[in-house]
Design a protein around this motif. Structure first.
Motif, short mmCIF file in Angstrom:
data_model
loop_
_atom_site.label_atom_id
_atom_site.label_comp_id
_atom_site.label_asym_id
_atom_site.label_seq_id
_atom_site.Cartn_x
_atom_site.Cartn_y
_atom_site.Cartn_z
N LYS A 1 0.69 -1.28 -0.04
CA LYS A 1 0.00 0.05 0.07
C LYS A 1 0.90 1.19 0.14
CE LYS A 1 -3.79 -2.10 2.75
NZ LYS A 1 -4.73 -2.08 3.95
N PRO A 2 0.65 2.13 -0.79
CA PRO A 2 1.39 3.54 -0.64
C PRO A 2 1.26 4.12 0.40
CG PRO A 2 -0.56 3.69 -2.33
CD PRO A 2 -0.31 1.98 -2.13
N GLU A 3 2.11 4.83 0.88
CA GLU A 3 1.98 5.36 2.23
C GLU A 3 1.56 6.94 1.89
OE1 GLU A 3 4.35 5.84 6.39
OE2 GLU A 3 5.44 6.03 4.71
N ILE A 4 0.39 7.13 2.49
CA ILE A 4 -0.23 8.59 2.12
C ILE A 4 0.35 9.41 3.32
CG2 ILE A 4 -2.31 10.04 1.75
CD1 ILE A 4 -3.82 7.19 1.22
N ILE A 5 0.94 10.75 2.71
CA ILE A 5 1.59 11.55 3.69
C ILE A 5 0.63 12.69 3.76
CG2 ILE A 5 3.55 13.13 4.00
CD1 ILE A 5 5.28 11.00 2.81
N ASN B 1 -0.57 8.76 12.26
CA ASN B 1 0.46 8.40 11.35
C ASN B 1 1.86 8.11 12.25
OD1 ASN B 1 -0.57 8.80 8.33
ND2 ASN B 1 -1.06 10.65 9.88
N SER B 2 1.99 7.35 13.14
CA SER B 2 2.84 7.15 13.88
C SER B 2 4.28 6.50 13.48
CB SER B 2 2.68 5.90 15.08
OG SER B 2 2.37 4.92 14.52
N ASN B 3 4.34 6.28 12.01
CA ASN B 3 5.53 5.74 11.37
C ASN B 3 6.26 7.01 10.84
OD1 ASN B 3 5.05 2.99 12.08
ND2 ASN B 3 3.89 2.83 10.37
N LEU B 4 5.40 8.17 10.66
CA LEU B 4 5.89 9.46 9.84
C LEU B 4 6.61 10.23 10.80
CD1 LEU B 4 2.78 10.20 7.50
CD2 LEU B 4 5.21 9.08 6.83
N THR B 5 7.58 11.21 10.41
CA THR B 5 8.29 12.11 11.16
C THR B 5 7.83 13.41 10.72
OG1 THR B 5 9.90 12.35 9.61
CG2 THR B 5 10.13 10.88 11.31
N THR B 6 8.04 14.51 11.76
CA THR B 6 7.68 15.99 11.31
C THR B 6 8.35 16.43 9.96
OG1 THR B 6 9.23 16.71 12.69
CG2 THR B 6 7.01 16.62 13.55
N LYS B 7 9.51 15.85 9.62
CA LYS B 7 10.24 16.22 8.67
C LYS B 7 9.54 15.54 7.28
CE LYS B 7 14.97 17.37 9.73
NZ LYS B 7 16.53 16.77 9.66
N GLN B 8 9.10 14.42 7.33
CA GLN B 8 8.47 13.91 6.43
C GLN B 8 7.18 14.49 5.80
OE1 GLN B 8 8.66 10.02 8.04
NE2 GLN B 8 9.41 9.12 5.96
N ILE B 9 6.72 14.95 6.81
CA ILE B 9 5.30 15.73 6.62
C ILE B 9 5.58 17.19 6.06
CG2 ILE B 9 3.16 16.53 7.61
CD1 ILE B 9 3.25 14.05 9.34
N LEU B 10 6.48 17.86 6.64
CA LEU B 10 6.24 19.19 6.37
C LEU B 10 7.48 19.68 5.41
CD1 LEU B 10 6.23 20.71 10.13
CD2 LEU B 10 4.30 20.63 8.31
N LEU B 11 8.45 18.96 5.22
CA LEU B 11 9.61 19.57 4.47
C LEU B 11 9.06 19.48 3.09
CD1 LEU B 11 13.05 18.27 5.87
CD2 LEU B 11 12.16 20.89 5.74
N PRO B 12 8.54 18.35 2.34
CA PRO B 12 8.08 18.62 1.12
C PRO B 12 7.09 19.65 0.74
CG PRO B 12 7.95 16.34 1.89
CD PRO B 12 8.08 17.03 3.25
N PHE B 13 6.23 20.06 1.62
CA PHE B 13 5.54 21.19 1.77
C PHE B 13 6.20 22.56 1.53
CE2 PHE B 13 2.96 24.56 3.46
CZ PHE B 13 1.84 24.86 2.48
#
Length: 269
Positions: free
Chosen positions: A117-121, A144-156
């Motif tokens: 399943k593709p991970e939806i960020i 989304n316990s497997n995600l980090t704040t960097k994974q969520i915010l940096l792309p944006f």
């Protein structure tokens, strides 16, 4: 070829721990029945050195071929390290194979599906004015316990043109300052309550246009005449006084007993 499951079994036909001697039976499911297609003997005891145990486990694991699912009553220490390093999925189960093989099979199938399943960020959503965004990181991190704040915010932050980004979080991530400075972003931090802070991030295009506490009322109204309504909403009705030419926003807020942070936010939004 169907899934293969290796089970470490003792003389009584039930699983034993991998610090004992026994037989590894490799099962495969054919027409709804589990059949043994290979058996590998394994020897271990407390008198063996670490090197011998490691070699025995490697030899046994290699003999299992493409089977990468291993079940025993207990696996720890050197055997666990070796099997884990060789890519085995290790199950610790007590009992006879016929009682748990189907459970292990379904668990492995479910894990495969989850990996596919593709991970939806999650990403910040539009909020209020054009170019303003919002994200509740407290909620997103709980979901989304497997995600980090960097994974969520940096792309944006790197890929989105925005005026203001409002972030709700438990605490200010340590990487904020370095990344914001690198991108010429400005941030303001407001403590909401114990365990919750609000961080407002402004783009470099907005920083120069922002109203600050050091600006005089006169300059604010010259550059933004429409802001007079905001000042009046805060009870600052002396916008026509001579003092507005030299009185700063901070001083005026103190004189009128107005919350400065709320006033600045209102003027900038």
């Amino acid at each position: 070829m169907g899934m293969k499951i290796a089970v470490f079994i003792g003389e009584d036909g039930k699983t034993i721990s991998l610090n004992q001697s026994g037989t590894i039976s490799v099962y495969i499911k054919e027409k709804e029945e589990w059949k043994i297609i290979k058996e590998v003997d394994f020897e271990s005891n407390d008198l063996m050195s670490s090197e011998i145990i490691r070699d025995n486990v490697k030899t046994m694991a290699s003999a299992l071929g493409d089977c990468k699912v291993f079940v025993a009553r207990g696996v720890k220490g050197i055997p666990y390290t070796v099997l884990d390093g060789m890519g085995f999925n290790i199950w610790k189960v007590d009992g006879a194979p016929e009682n748990f093989l189907e459970l292990v099979f379904k668990g492995e199938e479910e894990e495969k599906l989850n990996k596919q399943k593709p991970e939806i960020i999650p990403t910040p959503i539009r909020s209020g004015k054009e170019g303003n965004y919002f994200i509740d990181m407290k909620t997103e991190m709980q979901n989304n316990s497997n995600l980090t704040t960097k994974q969520i915010l940096l792309p944006f932050i790197y890929n989105t043109t925005f005026n203001e980004l409002e972030i709700i979080c438990r605490h200010v991530p340590h990487w904020f300052e370095g990344e914001f400075n690198k991108l010429n972003l400005r941030s303001e931090i407001e403590k909401i309550n114990e365990g919750t802070v609000k961080v407002r991030v402004y783009s470099k295009d907005v920083i120069g246009k922002m109203i600050t506490k050091d600006m005089t009322i006169g300059k604010i109204l010259r550059n933004n005449p429409e802001k007079i309504h905001v000042l009046m909403d805060f009870g600052m009705e002396c916008t026509g006084c001579l003092s507005v030419k030299f009185e700063t926003l901070e001083k005026a807020a103190n004189v009128h007993g107005v919350n400065l942070d709320q006033l600045i936010y209102g003027l900038n939004n």
